[in-house]
Write a protein that holds these residues in place. Structure first.
Motif, PDB file in Angstrom:
ATOM      1  N   SER A 131     -30.561  37.657 -57.262  1.00 26.08           N
ATOM      2  CA  SER A 131     -31.696  36.759 -57.216  1.00 26.08           C
ATOM      3  C   SER A 131     -31.575  35.781 -56.059  1.00 26.08           C
ATOM      4  CB  SER A 131     -31.795  35.983 -58.529  1.00 26.08           C
ATOM      5  OG  SER A 131     -30.743  35.052 -58.618  1.00 26.08           O
ATOM      6  N   GLN A 132     -32.714  35.205 -55.698  1.00 22.87           N
ATOM      7  CA  GLN A 132     -32.723  34.211 -54.629  1.00 22.87           C
ATOM      8  C   GLN A 132     -31.829  33.041 -55.002  1.00 22.87           C
ATOM      9  OE1 GLN A 132     -33.995  34.690 -51.723  1.00 22.87           O
ATOM     10  NE2 GLN A 132     -33.620  32.671 -50.870  1.00 22.87           N
ATOM     11  N   SER A 133     -31.830  32.643 -56.277  1.00 19.07           N
ATOM     12  CA  SER A 133     -31.018  31.504 -56.683  1.00 19.07           C
ATOM     13  C   SER A 133     -29.532  31.806 -56.556  1.00 19.07           C
ATOM     14  CB  SER A 133     -31.359  31.079 -58.110  1.00 19.07           C
ATOM     15  OG  SER A 133     -31.089  32.117 -59.016  1.00 19.07           O
ATOM     16  N   GLY A 170     -18.646  39.922 -47.544  1.00 16.36           N
ATOM     17  CA  GLY A 170     -20.101  40.079 -47.558  1.00 16.36           C
ATOM     18  C   GLY A 170     -20.544  41.333 -48.291  1.00 16.36           C
ATOM     19  N   LEU A 171     -19.885  42.454 -48.009  1.00 11.80           N
ATOM     20  CA  LEU A 171     -20.232  43.697 -48.707  1.00 11.80           C
ATOM     21  C   LEU A 171     -19.953  43.585 -50.208  1.00 11.80           C
ATOM     22  CD1 LEU A 171     -19.047  46.427 -46.190  1.00 11.80           C
ATOM     23  CD2 LEU A 171     -21.395  45.979 -46.939  1.00 11.80           C
ATOM     24  N   TRP A 172     -18.831  43.000 -50.532  1.00  7.04           N
ATOM     25  CA  TRP A 172     -18.504  42.802 -51.943  1.00  7.04           C
ATOM     26  C   TRP A 172     -19.600  41.980 -52.627  1.00  7.04           C
ATOM     27  CZ3 TRP A 172     -17.468  37.889 -54.049  1.00  7.04           C
ATOM     28  CH2 TRP A 172     -17.150  37.897 -55.403  1.00  7.04           C
ATOM     29  N   TRP A 173     -20.021  40.909 -51.987  1.00  7.00           N
ATOM     30  CA  TRP A 173     -21.026  40.018 -52.573  1.00  7.00           C
ATOM     31  C   TRP A 173     -22.373  40.733 -52.755  1.00  7.00           C
ATOM     32  CZ3 TRP A 173     -21.193  35.827 -55.290  1.00  7.00           C
ATOM     33  CH2 TRP A 173     -22.378  35.100 -55.387  1.00  7.00           C
ATOM     34  N   VAL A 174     -22.815  41.419 -51.716  1.00  2.00           N
ATOM     35  CA  VAL A 174     -24.121  42.093 -51.783  1.00  2.00           C
ATOM     36  C   VAL A 174     -24.081  43.235 -52.801  1.00  2.00           C
ATOM     37  CG1 VAL A 174     -25.785  43.487 -50.489  1.00  2.00           C
ATOM     38  CG2 VAL A 174     -24.793  41.456 -49.441  1.00  2.00           C
ATOM     39  N   LEU A 175     -23.043  44.047 -52.759  1.00  6.92           N
ATOM     40  CA  LEU A 175     -22.957  45.183 -53.682  1.00  6.92           C
ATOM     41  C   LEU A 175     -22.742  44.718 -55.120  1.00  6.92           C
ATOM     42  CD1 LEU A 175     -20.939  47.638 -51.439  1.00  6.92           C
ATOM     43  CD2 LEU A 175     -23.405  47.658 -51.928  1.00  6.92           C
ATOM     44  N   ARG A 176     -22.034  43.642 -55.296  1.00  6.12           N
ATOM     45  CA  ARG A 176     -21.835  43.055 -56.629  1.00  6.12           C
ATOM     46  C   ARG A 176     -23.182  42.635 -57.203  1.00  6.12           C
ATOM     47  NH1 ARG A 176     -21.176  37.600 -57.182  1.00  6.12           N
ATOM     48  NH2 ARG A 176     -20.594  36.918 -59.237  1.00  6.12           N
ATOM     49  N   GLY A 177     -24.013  42.027 -56.392  1.00  2.00           N
ATOM     50  CA  GLY A 177     -25.341  41.624 -56.829  1.00  2.00           C
ATOM     51  C   GLY A 177     -26.223  42.817 -57.139  1.00  2.00           C
ATOM     52  N   SER A 178     -26.082  43.881 -56.356  1.00  2.00           N
ATOM     53  CA  SER A 178     -26.858  45.098 -56.598  1.00  2.00           C
ATOM     54  C   SER A 178     -26.481  45.716 -57.934  1.00  2.00           C
ATOM     55  CB  SER A 178     -26.617  46.112 -55.479  1.00  2.00           C
ATOM     56  OG  SER A 178     -27.072  45.614 -54.261  1.00  2.00           O
ATOM     57  N   GLU A 179     -25.196  45.770 -58.212  1.00  2.00           N
ATOM     58  CA  GLU A 179     -24.731  46.335 -59.491  1.00  2.00           C
ATOM     59  C   GLU A 179     -25.232  45.502 -60.652  1.00  2.00           C
ATOM     60  OE1 GLU A 179     -20.491  46.734 -59.439  1.00  2.00           O
ATOM     61  OE2 GLU A 179     -20.533  47.991 -57.663  1.00  2.00           O
ATOM     62  N   ARG A 235     -35.157  38.195 -50.012  1.00  2.00           N
ATOM     63  CA  ARG A 235     -35.178  38.878 -51.303  1.00  2.00           C
ATOM     64  C   ARG A 235     -35.568  40.338 -51.146  1.00  2.00           C
ATOM     65  NH1 ARG A 235     -38.479  35.645 -55.743  1.00  2.00           N
ATOM     66  NH2 ARG A 235     -36.869  34.138 -56.140  1.00  2.00           N
ATOM     67  N   GLY A 236     -35.247  41.104 -52.146  1.00  2.00           N
ATOM     68  CA  GLY A 236     -35.753  42.466 -52.267  1.00  2.00           C
ATOM     69  C   GLY A 236     -34.749  43.534 -51.900  1.00  2.00           C
ATOM     70  N   ALA A 237     -35.039  44.722 -52.412  1.00  2.00           N
ATOM     71  CA  ALA A 237     -34.153  45.870 -52.194  1.00  2.00           C
ATOM     72  C   ALA A 237     -34.081  46.252 -50.721  1.00  2.00           C
ATOM     73  CB  ALA A 237     -34.621  47.060 -53.026  1.00  2.00           C
ATOM     74  N   GLY A 238     -35.196  46.125 -50.013  1.00  2.00           N
ATOM     75  CA  GLY A 238     -35.199  46.457 -48.584  1.00  2.00           C
ATOM     76  C   GLY A 238     -34.255  45.564 -47.800  1.00  2.00           C
ATOM     77  N   TRP A 239     -34.309  44.272 -48.068  1.00  2.00           N
ATOM     78  CA  TRP A 239     -33.411  43.346 -47.372  1.00  2.00           C
ATOM     79  C   TRP A 239     -31.965  43.548 -47.801  1.00  2.00           C
ATOM     80  CZ3 TRP A 239     -34.264  41.254 -42.988  1.00  2.00           C
ATOM     81  CH2 TRP A 239     -35.554  40.942 -42.595  1.00  2.00           C
ATOM     82  N   ARG A 240     -31.764  43.929 -49.054  1.00  2.00           N
ATOM     83  CA  ARG A 240     -30.400  44.230 -49.517  1.00  2.00           C
ATOM     84  C   ARG A 240     -29.843  45.418 -48.734  1.00  2.00           C
ATOM     85  NH1 ARG A 240     -31.357  45.473 -54.493  1.00  2.00           N
ATOM     86  NH2 ARG A 240     -31.667  43.323 -55.105  1.00  2.00           N
ATOM     87  N   ARG A 241     -30.678  46.432 -48.519  1.00  2.00           N
ATOM     88  CA  ARG A 241     -30.232  47.592 -47.721  1.00  2.00           C
ATOM     89  C   ARG A 241     -29.933  47.179 -46.281  1.00  2.00           C
ATOM     90  NH1 ARG A 241     -34.011  50.088 -51.047  1.00  2.00           N
ATOM     91  NH2 ARG A 241     -35.694  49.903 -49.533  1.00  2.00           N
ATOM     92  N   VAL A 242     -30.762  46.303 -45.722  1.00  2.00           N
ATOM     93  CA  VAL A 242     -30.506  45.799 -44.356  1.00  2.00           C
ATOM     94  C   VAL A 242     -29.183  45.052 -44.329  1.00  2.00           C
ATOM     95  CG1 VAL A 242     -31.300  44.200 -42.557  1.00  2.00           C
ATOM     96  CG2 VAL A 242     -32.941  45.723 -43.693  1.00  2.00           C
ATOM     97  N   ALA A 243     -28.927  44.235 -45.342  1.00  2.00           N
ATOM     98  CA  ALA A 243     -27.669  43.486 -45.405  1.00  2.00           C
ATOM     99  C   ALA A 243     -26.476  44.438 -45.470  1.00  2.00           C
ATOM    100  CB  ALA A 243     -27.665  42.543 -46.602  1.00  2.00           C
ATOM    101  N   VAL A 244     -26.557  45.444 -46.324  1.00  2.00           N
ATOM    102  CA  VAL A 244     -25.452  46.406 -46.449  1.00  2.00           C
ATOM    103  C   VAL A 244     -25.246  47.155 -45.130  1.00  2.00           C
ATOM    104  CG1 VAL A 244     -24.704  48.548 -47.582  1.00  2.00           C
ATOM    105  CG2 VAL A 244     -25.612  46.656 -48.944  1.00  2.00           C
ATOM    106  N   ALA A 245     -26.317  47.609 -44.519  1.00  2.00           N
ATOM    107  CA  ALA A 245     -26.200  48.347 -43.252  1.00  2.00           C
ATOM    108  C   ALA A 245     -25.643  47.457 -42.148  1.00  2.00           C
ATOM    109  CB  ALA A 245     -27.561  48.912 -42.844  1.00  2.00           C
ATOM    110  N   THR A 246     -26.142  46.248 -42.052  1.00  2.00           N
ATOM    111  CA  THR A 246     -25.707  45.336 -40.998  1.00  2.00           C
ATOM    112  C   THR A 246     -24.253  44.926 -41.193  1.00  2.00           C
ATOM    113  OG1 THR A 246     -27.962  44.482 -40.855  1.00  2.00           O
ATOM    114  CG2 THR A 246     -26.256  43.171 -39.832  1.00  2.00           C
ATOM    115  N   ILE A 247     -23.912  44.559 -42.400  1.00  2.00           N
ATOM    116  CA  ILE A 247     -22.544  44.128 -42.670  1.00  2.00           C
ATOM    117  C   ILE A 247     -21.584  45.310 -42.574  1.00  2.00           C
ATOM    118  CG2 ILE A 247     -21.032  43.092 -44.400  1.00  2.00           C
ATOM    119  CD1 ILE A 247     -23.526  41.471 -45.336  1.00  2.00           C
ATOM    120  N   GLY A 248     -22.032  46.495 -42.986  1.00  2.00           N
ATOM    121  CA  GLY A 248     -21.212  47.704 -42.818  1.00  2.00           C
ATOM    122  C   GLY A 248     -20.957  48.000 -41.348  1.00  2.00           C
ATOM    123  N   PHE A 249     -22.004  47.866 -40.527  1.00  2.00           N
ATOM    124  CA  PHE A 249     -21.857  48.048 -39.078  1.00  2.00           C
ATOM    125  C   PHE A 249     -20.881  47.021 -38.516  1.00  2.00           C
ATOM    126  CE2 PHE A 249     -22.988  47.019 -34.721  1.00  2.00           C
ATOM    127  CZ  PHE A 249     -23.011  48.273 -34.123  1.00  2.00           C
TER     128      PHE A 249
END
Length: 136
Positions: free
Chosen positions: A2-4, A121-130, A64-78
């Motif tokens: 969530s945004q919060s 960063g990846l841990w944080w984003v993927l943790r939120g996705s799960e 927010r959103g799944a699209g931005w989450r994917r961008v975050a994962v791709a960017t941080i993975g890169f």
């Protein structure tokens, strides 16, 4: 996530660290490119690429959103692949660089934050996705 969750506590710290690194890498790369690009074009181009990655990661972590989450994962993975590749090459083939970049020696010039940050960063984003997937 969530945004919060992103705007409080650890998420806020993560976004701030990405933002500070984005500013630092952008400033460094601009100065390097303007002053002496011919001395180390690969290193200075990598610093500029790192700056763009940090800027995009910061924005993606804020949105927010799944699209931005994917961008975050791709960017941080890169970012992680970049810091690992440049870190190894800066140790094994330093002649390629001429001067250090943000990711040289695994980000040693930045206190190894460029190495640690994408892992966190990846841990944080993927943790939120799960967490979001389990809530539905």
């Amino acid at each position: 996530m969530s945004q919060s969750a992103r705007s409080n506590g650890f998420g806020r710290v993560l976004v701030v660290v990405y933002g500070v690194l984005a500013i630092a890498a952008t400033g460094r790369s601009l100065v390097q490119i303007v002053r002496d690009f011919d001395a180390a074009p690969l290193a200075y181009s990598l610093s500029a690429a790192a700056a763009l990655v940090y800027i995009l990661a910061t924005v993606a972590l804020l949105k927010r959103g799944a699209g931005w989450r994917r961008v975050a994962v791709a960017t941080i993975g890169f970012e992680l692949v970049g810091v690992l590749a440049v870190g190894v090459l800066s140790l094994t083939a330093p002649e390629l660089f001429g001067h250090p970049s943000v990711w040289s020696w695994f980000g040693m010039g930045y206190g190894f934050i460029p190495l640690i940050l994408p892992i966190v960063g990846l841990w944080w984003v993927l943790r939120g996705s799960e967490r979001n997937n389990n809530a539905h």
